[in-house]
Design an enzyme around this catalytic site. Structure first.
Site, PDB file in Angstrom:
ATOM      1  N   GLU A 155      -9.767  -1.593   5.475  1.00 12.27           N
ATOM      2  CA  GLU A 155     -10.428  -1.225   6.685  1.00 12.27           C
ATOM      3  C   GLU A 155     -11.553  -1.898   6.995  1.00 12.27           C
ATOM      4  OE1 GLU A 155      -8.544   0.557   8.608  1.00 12.27           O
ATOM      5  OE2 GLU A 155      -8.010   2.544   7.957  1.00 12.27           O
ATOM      6  N   ASP A 176       0.805  -1.123   0.208  1.00  9.74           N
ATOM      7  CA  ASP A 176      -0.043  -0.068   0.250  1.00  9.74           C
ATOM      8  C   ASP A 176       0.893   1.232   0.176  1.00  9.74           C
ATOM      9  OD1 ASP A 176       0.999  -0.467   2.578  1.00  9.74           O
ATOM     10  OD2 ASP A 176      -1.060  -0.587   3.523  1.00  9.74           O
ATOM     11  N   ASN A 226      -7.700  -2.463  14.618  1.00 13.57           N
ATOM     12  CA  ASN A 226      -9.027  -2.461  14.119  1.00 13.57           C
ATOM     13  C   ASN A 226      -8.967  -3.643  13.383  1.00 13.57           C
ATOM     14  OD1 ASN A 226      -8.038  -1.603  11.606  1.00 13.57           O
ATOM     15  ND2 ASN A 226      -9.176   0.106  11.503  1.00 13.57           N
ATOM     16  N   HIS A 258      -7.296  -4.113  10.224  1.00 11.79           N
ATOM     17  CA  HIS A 258      -7.080  -4.220   9.159  1.00 11.79           C
ATOM     18  C   HIS A 258      -5.818  -5.034   8.597  1.00 11.79           C
ATOM     19  CE1 HIS A 258      -4.598  -0.104   9.866  1.00 11.79           C
ATOM     20  NE2 HIS A 258      -3.743  -1.221   9.621  1.00 11.79           N
TER      21      HIS A 258
HETATM   22  C1  F6R Z   1       1.543  -1.304   6.351  1.00 11.98           C
HETATM   23  C2  F6R Z   1      -0.029  -1.847   6.516  1.00 11.98           C
HETATM   24  C3  F6R Z   1      -0.681  -1.893   7.669  1.00 11.98           C
HETATM   25  C4  F6R Z   1       0.169  -2.138   8.699  1.00 11.98           C
HETATM   26  C5  F6R Z   1      -0.738  -2.102  10.244  1.00 11.98           C
HETATM   27  C6  F6R Z   1       0.064  -2.532  11.636  1.00 11.98           C
HETATM   28  O1  F6R Z   1       1.848  -1.456   5.042  1.00 11.98           O
HETATM   29  O2  F6R Z   1      -0.168  -2.278   5.523  1.00 11.98           O
HETATM   30  O3  F6R Z   1      -1.723  -2.678   7.577  1.00 11.98           O
HETATM   31  O4  F6R Z   1       0.689  -3.186   8.805  1.00 11.98           O
HETATM   32  O5  F6R Z   1      -1.548  -0.789  10.068  1.00 11.98           O
HETATM   33  O6  F6R Z   1       1.031  -1.486  11.595  1.00 11.98           O
HETATM   34  P1  F6R Z   1       2.015  -1.423  12.734  1.00 11.98           P
HETATM   35  O7  F6R Z   1       2.917  -2.570  12.272  1.00 11.98           O
HETATM   36  O8  F6R Z   1       2.715  -0.174  12.878  1.00 11.98           O
HETATM   37  O9  F6R Z   1       1.349  -1.679  13.935  1.00 11.98           O
END
Ligand code: F6R
Length: 246
Positions: free
Chosen positions: A143, A67, A136, A138
């Site tokens: 989301e 992403d 959450n 995701h």
């Molecule tokens: C990052 C991504 C997000 C993160 C998720 C967890 O490319 O796609 O889904 O993997 O938000 O983020 P952290 O590791 O910062 O808790």
């Protein structure tokens, strides 16, 4: 699903790096699906150390990232392209021409999503897709929603994700409100999924994803349908899941 429960973040990073390293050793021209966020930073550091030691060769490896924020170009220090260069690509012998991140600055983000989806299909299948998990539930920027979205698409970020990411920006107002993300179909097309989680604040999301119903309000729950998922987490992140499975 295979679960590795580790003592702490460092052990989680080592274990996950070993799994990625095994993939590269077994198939030097692997297509790696990569993620950003704080969770994979240690694993990227360990992969870079493996490369510096001469144990790992990334010269034929190809990558596709999950992403990118809409509106940020690759030189912005909060863009995911910048993150990948800083945390991994600048420290390994990969050809940057073989690394791919959606273009956040594309004039037509929907067209960029279609281009990226076709690119993944052409390069793919992804041999191993690394994922982190949002609080959450995701994955990528998929989301919680009423339906699962299959292909790469543009998303409006939820307030919870904007708040969680505000720590990286001067203020929550500066966090982009939209992103381009692989869809759950793109992710599920990977041959293998490696999900990394750390910290008590992920425990409920891990439990909801793997011990609850498959529900687009918990996007990671779709992974229950994938035939080859490896979950590597520290004991704080896995505590609630382990309790239900005990
Ligand atoms: C990052 C991504 C997000 C993160 C998720 C967890 O490319 O796609 O889904 O993997 O938000 O983020 P952290 O590791 O910062 O808790």
């Amino acid at each position: 699903m295979r679960i590795y429960c580790t003592e702490d973040y460092e052990a989680m990073s080592r274990k996950a790096a070993a799994i990625m390293a095994a993939q590269v050793l077994a198939k030097p021209d692997s297509l790696l699906g990569l993620a950003t966020g704080s969770t994979p930073v240690g694993l990227y550091r360990d992969l870079a150390a493996g490369c510096a030691a001469g144990d790992l060769d990334f010269s034929q490896v190809r990558t596709v990232n999950l992403d990118e924020y809409a509106g940020l170009d690759g030189t912005h220090d909060q863009s995911y392209r910048y993150f990948m260069n800083k945390n991994l690509f600048d420290h390994i012998n990969i050809d940057k021409a073989n690394t791919n991140v959606p273009d956040g600055k594309a004039a037509d983000p929907e067209a960029e999503c279609r281009r990226y989806e076709a690119l993944v299909a052409r390069l793919g299948p992804i041999d191993i897709q690394l994922l982190g998990l949002g609080r959450n539930g995701h994955i990528g920027f998929n989301e919680p929603a009423d339906v699962f979205v299959g292909p790469t698409h543009v998303v409006e970020l939820t307030q919870s994700t904007i708040d969680a990411n505000a720590r990286f920006f001067a203020s929550a107002d500066e966090v982009p409100k939209r992103a381009l993300t692989m869809g759950v179909g793109t992710i599920m097309g990977a041959k293998k999924i490696l999900l990394v989680v750390s910290g008590a604040d992920k425990a409920q999301a891990v439990k909801a994803a793997f011990a609850g119903p498959i529900d687009p309000h918990v996007p990671a729950s779709i992974l229950q349908l994938h035939p080859d998922v490896v979950l590597v987490g520290d004991k704080a992140a896995l505590a609630a899941l382990m309790e239900v499975r005990a």
